[in-house]
Design an enzyme around this catalytic site. Structure first.
Site, short mmCIF file in Angstrom:
data_model
loop_
_atom_site.label_atom_id
_atom_site.label_comp_id
_atom_site.label_asym_id
_atom_site.label_seq_id
_atom_site.Cartn_x
_atom_site.Cartn_y
_atom_site.Cartn_z
N LYS A 42 0.84 -1.20 0.00
CA LYS A 42 0.00 0.00 0.00
C LYS A 42 0.87 1.26 0.00
O LYS A 42 2.02 1.22 0.47
CB LYS A 42 -0.95 0.04 1.20
CG LYS A 42 -0.29 0.10 2.60
CD LYS A 42 0.10 1.49 3.06
CE LYS A 42 0.89 1.46 4.37
NZ LYS A 42 1.84 2.55 4.53
N ASP A 52 -2.18 -1.47 10.14
CA ASP A 52 -2.35 -1.51 8.68
C ASP A 52 -2.94 -2.83 8.20
O ASP A 52 -3.17 -2.99 7.00
CB ASP A 52 -0.99 -1.34 7.99
CG ASP A 52 -0.40 0.06 8.15
OD1 ASP A 52 -1.16 0.99 8.43
OD2 ASP A 52 0.83 0.19 7.98
O1 C5P Z 1 0.09 -0.95 14.62
P1 C5P Z 1 1.51 -1.19 14.27
O2 C5P Z 1 2.07 -2.41 14.92
O3 C5P Z 1 1.77 -1.19 12.79
O4 C5P Z 1 2.30 0.04 14.84
C1 C5P Z 1 3.72 0.05 14.95
C2 C5P Z 1 4.14 1.27 15.74
O5 C5P Z 1 3.94 2.47 14.98
C3 C5P Z 1 3.38 1.52 17.03
O6 C5P Z 1 3.95 0.80 18.08
C4 C5P Z 1 3.53 3.01 17.22
O7 C5P Z 1 4.81 3.33 17.72
C5 C5P Z 1 3.50 3.53 15.79
N1 C5P Z 1 2.12 3.93 15.39
C6 C5P Z 1 1.58 5.10 15.93
N2 C5P Z 1 0.32 5.48 15.56
C7 C5P Z 1 -0.39 4.75 14.68
C8 C5P Z 1 0.13 3.58 14.13
C9 C5P Z 1 1.42 3.19 14.50
O8 C5P Z 1 2.23 5.79 16.73
N3 C5P Z 1 -1.62 5.15 14.35
#
Ligand code: C5P
Length: 311
Positions: free
Chosen positions: A14, A147
Protein backbone atom coordinates in the site's frame (compact mmCIF):
# COMPACT_ATOMS: atom_id res chain seq x y z
CA UNK A 1 -9.80 -29.61 7.58
CA UNK A 2 -11.51 -28.62 4.32
CA UNK A 3 -9.33 -31.00 2.28
CA UNK A 4 -7.66 -28.28 0.19
CA UNK A 5 -4.06 -28.96 -0.89
CA UNK A 6 -2.76 -25.42 -1.10
CA UNK A 7 -4.23 -21.95 -0.89
CA UNK A 8 -2.35 -19.14 -2.62
CA UNK A 9 -3.14 -15.52 -1.66
CA UNK A 10 -1.62 -12.37 -3.15
CA UNK A 11 -0.82 -9.61 -0.67
CA UNK A 12 -0.53 -6.11 -2.18
CA UNK A 13 1.69 -3.28 -0.94
CA UNK A 14 0.00 0.00 0.00
CA UNK A 15 0.87 3.64 -0.25
CA UNK A 16 -0.79 6.36 1.82
CA UNK A 17 -2.02 9.08 -0.54
CA UNK A 18 -3.05 11.02 2.56
CA UNK A 19 -1.56 10.55 6.00
CA UNK A 20 -2.90 12.98 8.59
CA UNK A 21 -1.31 12.30 11.98
CA UNK A 22 -3.01 13.65 15.11
CA UNK A 23 -1.59 13.83 18.64
CA UNK A 24 -0.10 10.88 20.50
CA UNK A 25 -2.88 8.95 22.30
CA UNK A 26 -2.67 7.49 25.79
CA UNK A 27 -2.22 3.97 24.30
CA UNK A 28 0.98 4.96 22.46
CA UNK A 29 -0.63 5.23 19.04
CA UNK A 30 -1.43 8.39 17.07
CA UNK A 31 -4.93 9.31 15.91
CA UNK A 32 -4.91 9.04 12.12
CA UNK A 33 -6.93 10.10 9.14
CA UNK A 34 -5.34 8.28 6.24
CA UNK A 35 -6.24 7.16 2.73
CA UNK A 36 -4.70 3.86 1.69
CA UNK A 37 -4.23 2.79 -1.91
CA UNK A 38 -3.31 -0.85 -2.69
CA UNK A 39 -0.83 -1.16 -5.58
CA UNK A 40 0.37 -3.89 -7.95
CA UNK A 41 3.46 -4.95 -6.01
CA UNK A 42 2.64 -8.23 -4.28
CA UNK A 43 3.99 -10.77 -1.87
CA UNK A 44 2.46 -14.25 -2.20
CA UNK A 45 1.41 -16.33 0.80
CA UNK A 46 0.91 -20.07 0.25
CA UNK A 47 -0.69 -22.22 2.95
CA UNK A 48 -0.48 -26.04 2.77
CA UNK A 49 -1.61 -28.73 5.22
CA UNK A 50 1.02 -29.42 7.88
CA UNK A 51 1.66 -30.72 11.39
CA UNK A 52 2.08 -27.73 13.71
CA UNK A 53 3.23 -24.48 12.13
CA UNK A 54 6.15 -24.01 9.82
CA UNK A 55 7.15 -20.89 7.90
CA UNK A 56 9.50 -20.33 4.99
CA UNK A 57 10.29 -16.87 3.66
CA UNK A 58 11.84 -16.43 0.22
CA UNK A 59 12.73 -13.47 -2.00
CA UNK A 60 13.39 -9.83 -1.09
CA UNK A 61 14.80 -9.46 2.45
CA UNK A 62 14.40 -13.15 3.44
CA UNK A 63 16.60 -14.01 6.40
CA UNK A 64 16.77 -16.50 9.25
CA UNK A 65 16.88 -13.84 11.98
CA UNK A 66 15.27 -10.46 12.38
CA UNK A 67 17.41 -7.44 11.54
CA UNK A 68 17.25 -4.31 9.46
CA UNK A 69 15.78 -5.30 6.10
CA UNK A 70 15.43 -8.95 7.08
CA UNK A 71 12.25 -10.97 7.55
CA UNK A 72 12.25 -13.49 10.41
CA UNK A 73 10.89 -16.95 9.61
CA UNK A 74 9.85 -17.69 13.20
CA UNK A 75 7.08 -16.87 15.69
CA UNK A 76 8.16 -13.19 15.77
CA UNK A 77 6.91 -12.88 12.17
CA UNK A 78 3.43 -11.32 11.98
CA UNK A 79 2.40 -14.19 9.68
CA UNK A 80 3.05 -16.71 12.45
CA UNK A 81 1.06 -14.61 14.92
CA UNK A 82 -1.80 -14.31 12.40
CA UNK A 83 -1.94 -18.11 12.13
CA UNK A 84 -2.02 -18.57 15.92
CA UNK A 85 -4.65 -15.87 16.35
CA UNK A 86 -7.01 -17.36 13.75
CA UNK A 87 -6.54 -20.88 15.15
CA UNK A 88 -7.37 -19.64 18.64
CA UNK A 89 -10.40 -17.70 17.40
CA UNK A 90 -11.74 -20.65 15.39
CA UNK A 91 -10.90 -23.29 18.02
CA UNK A 92 -8.76 -25.36 15.64
CA UNK A 93 -5.16 -26.56 15.84
CA UNK A 94 -2.65 -24.28 14.15
CA UNK A 95 -1.50 -26.89 11.61
CA UNK A 96 -0.09 -25.40 8.43
CA UNK A 97 2.97 -25.14 6.28
CA UNK A 98 3.28 -21.46 5.31
CA UNK A 99 5.43 -19.95 2.61
CA UNK A 100 5.82 -16.21 2.00
CA UNK A 101 7.41 -15.21 -1.31
CA UNK A 102 8.46 -11.59 -0.84
CA UNK A 103 8.63 -8.88 -3.47
CA UNK A 104 7.61 -5.99 -1.20
CA UNK A 105 10.71 -4.47 0.39
CA UNK A 106 10.88 -4.72 4.20
CA UNK A 107 10.61 -1.68 6.55
CA UNK A 108 9.93 0.47 3.49
CA UNK A 109 6.63 2.15 4.43
CA UNK A 110 4.73 -0.17 2.08
CA UNK A 111 3.07 -2.33 4.78
CA UNK A 112 4.52 -5.56 3.37
CA UNK A 113 4.46 -7.39 6.71
CA UNK A 114 0.89 -6.23 7.35
CA UNK A 115 -0.19 -7.39 3.89
CA UNK A 116 1.40 -10.82 4.53
CA UNK A 117 -0.49 -11.11 7.84
CA UNK A 118 -3.81 -10.21 6.16
CA UNK A 119 -3.13 -12.74 3.39
CA UNK A 120 -2.35 -15.41 5.99
CA UNK A 121 -5.72 -14.89 7.70
CA UNK A 122 -7.46 -15.32 4.32
CA UNK A 123 -5.33 -18.31 3.27
CA UNK A 124 -5.77 -20.23 6.54
CA UNK A 125 -9.47 -19.44 6.78
CA UNK A 126 -9.79 -21.18 3.39
CA UNK A 127 -7.32 -24.02 4.16
CA UNK A 128 -8.91 -24.83 7.52
CA UNK A 129 -12.47 -24.23 6.28
CA UNK A 130 -13.09 -22.06 9.35
CA UNK A 131 -15.35 -19.58 7.46
CA UNK A 132 -14.71 -16.69 9.85
CA UNK A 133 -17.15 -13.80 9.52
CA UNK A 134 -15.76 -10.76 7.72
CA UNK A 135 -16.04 -8.59 10.83
CA UNK A 136 -14.17 -11.22 12.89
CA UNK A 137 -11.32 -11.29 10.35
CA UNK A 138 -11.19 -7.48 10.45
CA UNK A 139 -11.05 -7.55 14.26
CA UNK A 140 -8.26 -10.16 14.30
CA UNK A 141 -6.41 -8.10 11.67
CA UNK A 142 -6.65 -4.98 13.88
CA UNK A 143 -5.13 -6.95 16.77
CA UNK A 144 -2.14 -7.77 14.59
CA UNK A 145 -1.40 -4.18 13.51
CA UNK A 146 -2.85 -0.86 12.44
CA UNK A 147 -2.35 -1.51 8.68
CA UNK A 148 -3.50 -5.15 8.64
CA UNK A 149 -7.28 -4.55 8.20
CA UNK A 150 -6.56 -2.53 5.05
CA UNK A 151 -4.65 -5.55 3.73
CA UNK A 152 -7.98 -7.45 3.80
CA UNK A 153 -9.99 -4.64 2.21
CA UNK A 154 -7.57 -3.39 -0.49
CA UNK A 155 -8.59 -0.96 -3.21
CA UNK A 156 -8.81 2.55 -1.82
CA UNK A 157 -9.97 3.06 1.76
CA UNK A 158 -10.19 5.70 4.44
CA UNK A 159 -8.45 4.69 7.65
CA UNK A 160 -9.36 6.26 11.00
CA UNK A 161 -8.70 5.44 14.67
CA UNK A 162 -5.05 4.35 14.62
CA UNK A 163 -5.54 3.40 10.95
CA UNK A 164 -7.29 0.10 11.72
CA UNK A 165 -10.86 1.30 11.11
CA UNK A 166 -11.17 1.09 7.34
CA UNK A 167 -13.99 1.94 5.00
CA UNK A 168 -13.77 1.69 1.21
CA UNK A 169 -13.95 4.97 -0.71
CA UNK A 170 -14.96 5.68 -4.29
CA UNK A 171 -12.15 6.08 -6.82
CA UNK A 172 -12.87 6.43 -10.53
CA UNK A 173 -9.36 6.13 -11.89
CA UNK A 174 -6.33 3.90 -11.99
CA UNK A 175 -3.08 5.65 -11.16
CA UNK A 176 0.45 4.84 -12.22
CA UNK A 177 3.31 5.25 -9.80
CA UNK A 178 6.98 4.61 -9.52
CA UNK A 179 8.17 3.36 -6.15
CA UNK A 180 11.76 4.21 -5.35
CA UNK A 181 13.26 2.34 -2.42
CA UNK A 182 16.11 4.33 -0.98
CA UNK A 183 18.74 2.71 1.23
CA UNK A 184 18.11 0.90 4.53
CA UNK A 185 14.65 0.51 6.08
CA UNK A 186 13.19 2.97 8.59
CA UNK A 187 11.55 1.97 11.88
CA UNK A 188 7.92 3.11 12.05
CA UNK A 189 7.98 3.94 15.83
CA UNK A 190 11.20 5.95 15.31
CA UNK A 191 9.54 8.09 12.63
CA UNK A 192 6.42 8.71 14.76
CA UNK A 193 8.71 9.57 17.70
CA UNK A 194 10.66 12.06 15.60
CA UNK A 195 7.39 13.74 14.53
CA UNK A 196 6.40 14.10 18.22
CA UNK A 197 9.76 15.74 18.98
CA UNK A 198 9.47 18.07 15.98
CA UNK A 199 5.99 19.13 17.11
CA UNK A 200 7.14 19.60 20.73
CA UNK A 201 10.08 21.83 19.82
CA UNK A 202 8.22 23.79 17.13
CA UNK A 203 10.09 22.49 14.06
CA UNK A 204 6.65 21.65 12.62
CA UNK A 205 3.31 23.09 13.80
CA UNK A 206 1.59 21.16 16.60
CA UNK A 207 -1.91 19.83 15.90
CA UNK A 208 -5.07 19.05 17.85
CA UNK A 209 -6.26 16.38 15.40
CA UNK A 210 -5.32 14.67 12.14
CA UNK A 211 -5.63 16.75 8.93
CA UNK A 212 -8.87 15.86 7.13
CA UNK A 213 -8.66 13.81 3.94
CA UNK A 214 -11.31 15.69 1.92
CA UNK A 215 -9.03 17.10 -0.83
CA UNK A 216 -7.57 13.69 -1.63
CA UNK A 217 -11.00 12.00 -1.43
CA UNK A 218 -12.41 14.55 -3.92
CA UNK A 219 -9.45 13.97 -6.26
CA UNK A 220 -9.95 10.18 -6.10
CA UNK A 221 -13.67 10.56 -6.87
CA UNK A 222 -12.91 12.87 -9.81
CA UNK A 223 -10.19 10.63 -11.24
CA UNK A 224 -7.85 13.45 -12.33
CA UNK A 225 -4.13 12.80 -11.91
CA UNK A 226 -3.36 16.54 -11.68
CA UNK A 227 -5.90 16.94 -8.87
CA UNK A 228 -4.55 13.89 -7.03
CA UNK A 229 -0.98 15.17 -7.44
CA UNK A 230 -1.96 18.48 -5.83
CA UNK A 231 -3.76 16.78 -2.93
CA UNK A 232 -1.12 14.20 -1.86
CA UNK A 233 0.07 14.76 1.71
CA UNK A 234 1.96 12.93 4.43
CA UNK A 235 2.47 14.39 7.92
CA UNK A 236 5.21 11.81 8.58
CA UNK A 237 7.31 13.11 5.69
CA UNK A 238 9.16 15.86 7.63
CA UNK A 239 10.08 13.30 10.31
CA UNK A 240 11.28 10.74 7.74
CA UNK A 241 13.35 13.51 6.07
CA UNK A 242 14.83 14.55 9.43
CA UNK A 243 15.99 10.97 10.07
CA UNK A 244 17.08 10.39 6.48
CA UNK A 245 18.16 13.70 4.87
CA UNK A 246 19.16 11.84 1.68
CA UNK A 247 15.44 11.39 0.97
CA UNK A 248 15.27 15.06 -0.05
CA UNK A 249 17.55 14.26 -2.95
CA UNK A 250 15.38 11.25 -3.81
CA UNK A 251 12.20 13.38 -3.85
CA UNK A 252 13.95 16.01 -5.98
CA UNK A 253 15.17 13.34 -8.39
CA UNK A 254 11.56 12.16 -8.88
CA UNK A 255 10.43 15.73 -9.67
CA UNK A 256 13.37 16.30 -12.03
CA UNK A 257 12.60 13.04 -13.84
CA UNK A 258 9.06 14.24 -14.66
CA UNK A 259 6.86 12.90 -11.83
CA UNK A 260 3.59 14.82 -11.36
CA UNK A 261 4.30 14.76 -7.63
CA UNK A 262 6.29 12.64 -5.21
CA UNK A 263 5.93 11.90 -1.53
CA UNK A 264 7.33 9.61 1.12
CA UNK A 265 5.13 6.49 1.45
CA UNK A 266 3.87 5.99 5.02
CA UNK A 267 6.83 6.15 7.44
CA UNK A 268 9.28 5.76 4.55
CA UNK A 269 11.84 5.47 3.20
CA UNK A 270 10.06 4.56 -0.05
CA UNK A 271 9.34 7.50 -2.34
CA UNK A 272 6.09 7.22 -4.32
CA UNK A 273 6.20 9.23 -7.55
CA UNK A 274 2.93 9.78 -9.44
CA UNK A 275 3.10 9.54 -13.24
CA UNK A 276 0.61 10.78 -15.86
CA UNK A 277 -0.03 7.36 -17.38
CA UNK A 278 1.47 3.89 -17.77
CA UNK A 279 3.98 4.90 -20.46
CA UNK A 280 5.18 7.86 -18.42
CA UNK A 281 5.59 5.56 -15.41
CA UNK A 282 7.79 3.18 -17.42
CA UNK A 283 9.91 6.13 -18.64
CA UNK A 284 10.06 7.60 -15.13
CA UNK A 285 11.12 4.22 -13.69
CA UNK A 286 13.93 3.91 -16.24
CA UNK A 287 15.17 7.41 -15.51
CA UNK A 288 15.03 6.97 -11.73
CA UNK A 289 16.78 3.58 -11.96
CA UNK A 290 19.71 5.45 -13.54
CA UNK A 291 19.65 8.40 -11.13
CA UNK A 292 21.73 6.59 -8.53
CA UNK A 293 19.54 7.53 -5.56
CA UNK A 294 17.38 4.39 -5.27
CA UNK A 295 18.30 0.80 -4.41
CA UNK A 296 15.24 -0.56 -6.23
CA UNK A 297 12.73 1.08 -8.56
CA UNK A 298 9.33 -0.41 -9.43
CA UNK A 299 6.54 0.85 -11.74
CA UNK A 300 3.17 -0.05 -10.20
CA UNK A 301 -0.49 0.89 -10.53
CA UNK A 302 -3.50 0.94 -8.27
CA UNK A 303 -6.02 0.46 -6.87
CA UNK A 304 -5.82 -3.35 -6.82
CA UNK A 305 -7.93 -5.74 -4.68
CA UNK A 306 -6.95 -6.77 -1.14
CA UNK A 307 -5.84 -10.23 -0.03
CA UNK A 308 -7.91 -13.01 -1.64
CA UNK A 309 -7.29 -16.57 -2.82
CA UNK A 310 -5.94 -16.78 -6.39
CA UNK A 311 -7.96 -18.81 -8.94
O1 C5P B 1 0.09 -0.95 14.62
P1 C5P B 1 1.51 -1.19 14.27
O2 C5P B 1 2.07 -2.41 14.92
O3 C5P B 1 1.77 -1.19 12.79
O4 C5P B 1 2.30 0.04 14.84
C1 C5P B 1 3.72 0.05 14.95
C2 C5P B 1 4.14 1.27 15.74
O5 C5P B 1 3.94 2.47 14.98
C3 C5P B 1 3.38 1.52 17.03
O6 C5P B 1 3.95 0.80 18.08
C4 C5P B 1 3.53 3.01 17.22
O7 C5P B 1 4.81 3.33 17.72
C5 C5P B 1 3.50 3.53 15.79
N1 C5P B 1 2.12 3.93 15.39
C6 C5P B 1 1.58 5.10 15.93
N2 C5P B 1 0.32 5.48 15.56
C7 C5P B 1 -0.39 4.75 14.68
C8 C5P B 1 0.13 3.58 14.13
C9 C5P B 1 1.42 3.19 14.50
O8 C5P B 1 2.23 5.79 16.73
N3 C5P B 1 -1.62 5.15 14.35
Amino acid sequence: MSGRDAVVVRAPAKINVHLGVGPLRADGFHALTTVYLAVSLHDTVTARPGEGLSLRVTGEGAGAAAGPGLVPADRTNLVWRAAELLAEHAGVRADADLEVAKSIPVAAGLAGGSADAAATLVALDALWGTRAAREDLLRLAAELGSDVPFGLVGGVALGTGRGEQVSPVLATGRWHWVLGIAGEGLSTPAVYGELDRMRADGRVPDVTGPTPAEPVLAALRGGSTAELAAALSNDLQPAALALRPDLRRALRAAGDAGARAALVSGSGPTVAALADDEQSAVRLAAELAGAGVFRTVRAVSGPVPGARPAG
